[in-house]
Motif scaffolding. Sequence first.
Motif, PDB file in Angstrom:
ATOM      1  N   VAL A  32     -12.634   0.920  -0.607  1.00 27.80           N
ATOM      2  CA  VAL A  32     -11.379   1.256   0.066  1.00 27.80           C
ATOM      3  C   VAL A  32     -10.743   2.429  -0.665  1.00 27.80           C
ATOM      4  CG1 VAL A  32     -10.925  -1.029   1.014  1.00 27.80           C
ATOM      5  CG2 VAL A  32     -10.131  -0.489  -1.293  1.00 27.80           C
ATOM      6  N   GLN A  33     -10.114   3.284   0.117  1.00 26.80           N
ATOM      7  CA  GLN A  33      -9.452   4.451  -0.457  1.00 26.80           C
ATOM      8  C   GLN A  33      -7.977   4.406  -0.107  1.00 26.80           C
ATOM      9  OE1 GLN A  33     -10.361   8.591   0.943  1.00 26.80           O
ATOM     10  NE2 GLN A  33     -11.103   8.776  -1.156  1.00 26.80           N
ATOM     11  N   GLY A  34      -7.119   4.429  -1.130  1.00 30.70           N
ATOM     12  CA  GLY A  34      -5.690   4.334  -0.933  1.00 30.70           C
ATOM     13  C   GLY A  34      -4.966   5.632  -1.191  1.00 30.70           C
ATOM     14  N   ALA A  35      -3.738   5.508  -1.650  1.00 33.16           N
ATOM     15  CA  ALA A  35      -2.890   6.665  -1.934  1.00 33.16           C
ATOM     16  C   ALA A  35      -2.186   6.426  -3.253  1.00 33.16           C
ATOM     17  CB  ALA A  35      -1.881   6.872  -0.806  1.00 33.16           C
ATOM     18  N   VAL A  36      -1.450   7.423  -3.683  1.00 35.09           N
ATOM     19  CA  VAL A  36      -0.709   7.345  -4.943  1.00 35.09           C
ATOM     20  C   VAL A  36       0.768   7.544  -4.655  1.00 35.09           C
ATOM     21  CG1 VAL A  36      -0.417   8.374  -7.238  1.00 35.09           C
ATOM     22  CG2 VAL A  36      -2.698   8.212  -6.231  1.00 35.09           C
ATOM     23  N   SER A  37       1.618   6.785  -5.349  1.00 35.30           N
ATOM     24  CA  SER A  37       3.060   6.907  -5.158  1.00 35.30           C
ATOM     25  C   SER A  37       3.538   8.310  -5.501  1.00 35.30           C
ATOM     26  CB  SER A  37       3.794   5.890  -6.033  1.00 35.30           C
ATOM     27  OG  SER A  37       3.500   6.111  -7.406  1.00 35.30           O
ATOM     28  N   THR A  38       4.719   8.643  -5.031  1.00 36.48           N
ATOM     29  CA  THR A  38       5.261   9.987  -5.233  1.00 36.48           C
ATOM     30  C   THR A  38       5.334  10.352  -6.707  1.00 36.48           C
ATOM     31  OG1 THR A  38       6.583   9.747  -3.224  1.00 36.48           O
ATOM     32  CG2 THR A  38       7.216  11.493  -4.731  1.00 36.48           C
ATOM     33  N   ASP A  39       5.663   9.376  -7.551  1.00 34.43           N
ATOM     34  CA  ASP A  39       5.758   9.677  -8.984  1.00 34.43           C
ATOM     35  C   ASP A  39       4.411   9.639  -9.684  1.00 34.43           C
ATOM     36  OD1 ASP A  39       5.163   6.989  -9.193  1.00 34.43           O
ATOM     37  OD2 ASP A  39       7.111   6.391  -9.998  1.00 34.43           O
ATOM     38  N   GLY A  40       3.347   9.318  -8.936  1.00 37.38           N
ATOM     39  CA  GLY A  40       2.005   9.331  -9.499  1.00 37.38           C
ATOM     40  C   GLY A  40       1.653   8.137 -10.355  1.00 37.38           C
ATOM     41  N   LEU A  41       2.511   7.112 -10.400  1.00 38.82           N
ATOM     42  CA  LEU A  41       2.299   5.998 -11.326  1.00 38.82           C
ATOM     43  C   LEU A  41       1.694   4.752 -10.681  1.00 38.82           C
ATOM     44  CD1 LEU A  41       5.614   6.228 -13.404  1.00 38.82           C
ATOM     45  CD2 LEU A  41       3.344   7.140 -13.977  1.00 38.82           C
ATOM     46  N   ILE A  42       1.773   4.657  -9.365  1.00 38.70           N
ATOM     47  CA  ILE A  42       1.290   3.455  -8.687  1.00 38.70           C
ATOM     48  C   ILE A  42       0.214   3.829  -7.673  1.00 38.70           C
ATOM     49  CG2 ILE A  42       1.915   1.408  -7.344  1.00 38.70           C
ATOM     50  CD1 ILE A  42       3.266   1.552 -10.098  1.00 38.70           C
ATOM     51  N   ARG A  43      -0.907   3.139  -7.724  1.00 40.59           N
ATOM     52  CA  ARG A  43      -1.948   3.303  -6.714  1.00 40.59           C
ATOM     53  C   ARG A  43      -1.707   2.257  -5.620  1.00 40.59           C
ATOM     54  NH1 ARG A  43      -7.684   2.946  -9.063  1.00 40.59           N
ATOM     55  NH2 ARG A  43      -6.825   1.123 -10.149  1.00 40.59           N
ATOM     56  N   ILE A  44      -1.752   2.692  -4.382  1.00 36.28           N
ATOM     57  CA  ILE A  44      -1.346   1.850  -3.261  1.00 36.28           C
ATOM     58  C   ILE A  44      -2.482   1.742  -2.247  1.00 36.28           C
ATOM     59  CG2 ILE A  44       0.345   1.543  -1.414  1.00 36.28           C
ATOM     60  CD1 ILE A  44       2.204   3.447  -3.067  1.00 36.28           C
ATOM     61  N   PHE A  45      -2.831   0.504  -1.896  1.00 35.46           N
ATOM     62  CA  PHE A  45      -3.877   0.232  -0.910  1.00 35.46           C
ATOM     63  C   PHE A  45      -3.289  -0.703   0.133  1.00 35.46           C
ATOM     64  CE2 PHE A  45      -5.704   1.094  -5.004  1.00 35.46           C
ATOM     65  CZ  PHE A  45      -6.781   1.925  -4.756  1.00 35.46           C
ATOM     66  N   LYS A  46      -3.338  -0.306   1.387  1.00 37.56           N
ATOM     67  CA  LYS A  46      -2.735  -1.089   2.463  1.00 37.56           C
ATOM     68  C   LYS A  46      -3.765  -1.427   3.537  1.00 37.56           C
ATOM     69  CE  LYS A  46       1.735   1.299   1.942  1.00 37.56           C
ATOM     70  NZ  LYS A  46       2.699   2.224   2.598  1.00 37.56           N
ATOM     71  N   GLY A  47      -3.538  -2.569   4.185  1.00 39.74           N
ATOM     72  CA  GLY A  47      -4.344  -2.926   5.343  1.00 39.74           C
ATOM     73  C   GLY A  47      -5.787  -3.273   5.048  1.00 39.74           C
ATOM     74  N   ILE A  48      -6.055  -3.873   3.878  1.00 34.35           N
ATOM     75  CA  ILE A  48      -7.425  -4.259   3.532  1.00 34.35           C
ATOM     76  C   ILE A  48      -7.761  -5.591   4.215  1.00 34.35           C
ATOM     77  CG2 ILE A  48      -9.015  -4.811   1.664  1.00 34.35           C
ATOM     78  CD1 ILE A  48      -7.179  -3.251  -0.230  1.00 34.35           C
ATOM     79  N   PRO A  49      -8.818  -5.674   4.991  1.00 37.93           N
ATOM     80  CA  PRO A  49      -9.171  -6.957   5.612  1.00 37.93           C
ATOM     81  C   PRO A  49      -9.597  -7.972   4.546  1.00 37.93           C
ATOM     82  CG  PRO A  49     -10.300  -5.114   6.686  1.00 37.93           C
ATOM     83  CD  PRO A  49      -9.719  -4.587   5.417  1.00 37.93           C
TER      84      PRO A  49
END
Length: 519
Positions: A32-49
């Motif tokens: 799965v490929q997610g995104a990074v928060s605006t401040d670059g400190l949190i990796r975010i993954f949404k909608g994983i089955p």
Amino acid sequence: MLKSAVCVALAAASAALFAADGPTVKTDKGKVQGAVSTDGLIRIFKGIPYAAPPIGLLRWTPPQPAAKWHGTKEATGFGSRCMQLPVYDDMVFRDPGISEDCLTLNVWTPAKDKKAKLPVMVWIYGGGFAGGTTSEPRQDGENLAHKGVIVVSMNYRLGIFGFFVHPELTAESPHHASGNYGLMDQTAALRWVHQNIKNFGGDPNNVTLFGESAGSFSVSAQMASPLAQGLFVRAIGESGGAFSTTLPFGSREEREQSDQEAVGKSLGTTKLADLRAMTSAQIIKAAMPQADGSRVRFGPDVDGYFLPESVPAIYAAGKQAHLPLIAGWNADEGGIPQKTLTVAEFHETAQKDFGDQADKFVSAYGVTTDDEALAAAKDYAGARFIAYSTWKWLDAHVATGGQPVYRYHFELPSPGDKFHTAGTTFHSDDIEYVFGNLDSRQGMVVRPEDRKMSEIMQTYWTNFAKTGDPNGGELPKWPTYNPAGNWQVMHLAIPPEARPDTQRARYEFLQQAWQKAGQ
């Protein structure tokens, strides 16, 4: 035309570049490929089955394993919320809409690699088992993850889709059970966490389960269920427990009859094959208000599988998960019933509800003045709604859980917002404080004391997730809740303060009276 084509190509290239830069994690079903928060400190993954879509013949079955996928699945948007009718005005959604294909989860992680072994907090939303989703801004996990924890939230089936009980479902079940599919979804998400969270930098052996309202009911039920044993090591319940006299978990046998009657009346058939052949839009009609204004409630039951016995019976026998627990409720769970109330009027309520025990009720609440009558009526309304069930859960776990228990009472009056009156500490008021999402609340002018309270609650909650003890740093000491310590309660006000419980007699009276009445 050429300019338009160039813009489209540039946009596609930009999207591809963004996707290429997103963090990628391997799960047991695929990458799965997610995104990074605006401040670059949190990796975010949404909608994983985390389970297969519960559609077709999988409607009203326990969650089944998700299919594996090839390549890398984009995980930058919330999955669809589970089928539901509009239930609460203050719910705001950021997902594609309602669908039966909804069993997805989200991960917010501050870990940079899988060696971090961070504590994990798994959230269960509320909504009366009829509404809600993970996409609400107030329960977004990004800000809480800045406290050094991984936050996970899952969608689970609701209403008739999650809790329908039917004799044909019981007959086809190898466990001779039906209902509780939504609760089993939660357990499946916990199992996913246990199997996959290490690759997100989490510690699968340090999972705290927490939830609010129906989510809090769910936490108490997950602690009771043998299916969830070993999947989490700490628990937090915010307003609610599966010990309610007003929202009981009925028996499977009772629900088989009542649920059949409800769908037969609204859908014109009770045959399982017919019901599975209907569209989701047709099925949800069974949960719509009836001509007389009534509404059928499809909630958890004592099914004999997820719950072999009632939740109170499981705790009484000491068969629940033996783990540290934080639980409590808000000051105005039952709302503000009225602006004035006389002692005589309070006596009338007592007589109506408790008959020959009315004097004992009034005495337990210590009512001698009109002001005391109004305060007692407010507290009693909250007890009937949800506070008593939370108190009973705490008391039951103190008696048989063998682990530290901490109780709180959230008391900071709200400044008010689009949906709530200023000066109250209403049901669900705590969510934005715990998640650090005060700015998401519509129409709320956030005060310095709100920021301070949010910081305090986030720190207590995450301290507990890290160590099993909410204490640490410069926070006021939060003692354990037990008879040896005079039943200490942490009053979450500014400043927070722990004091012995002065209202225990009220809840002991309600327990005695309601048990005598068979409630």
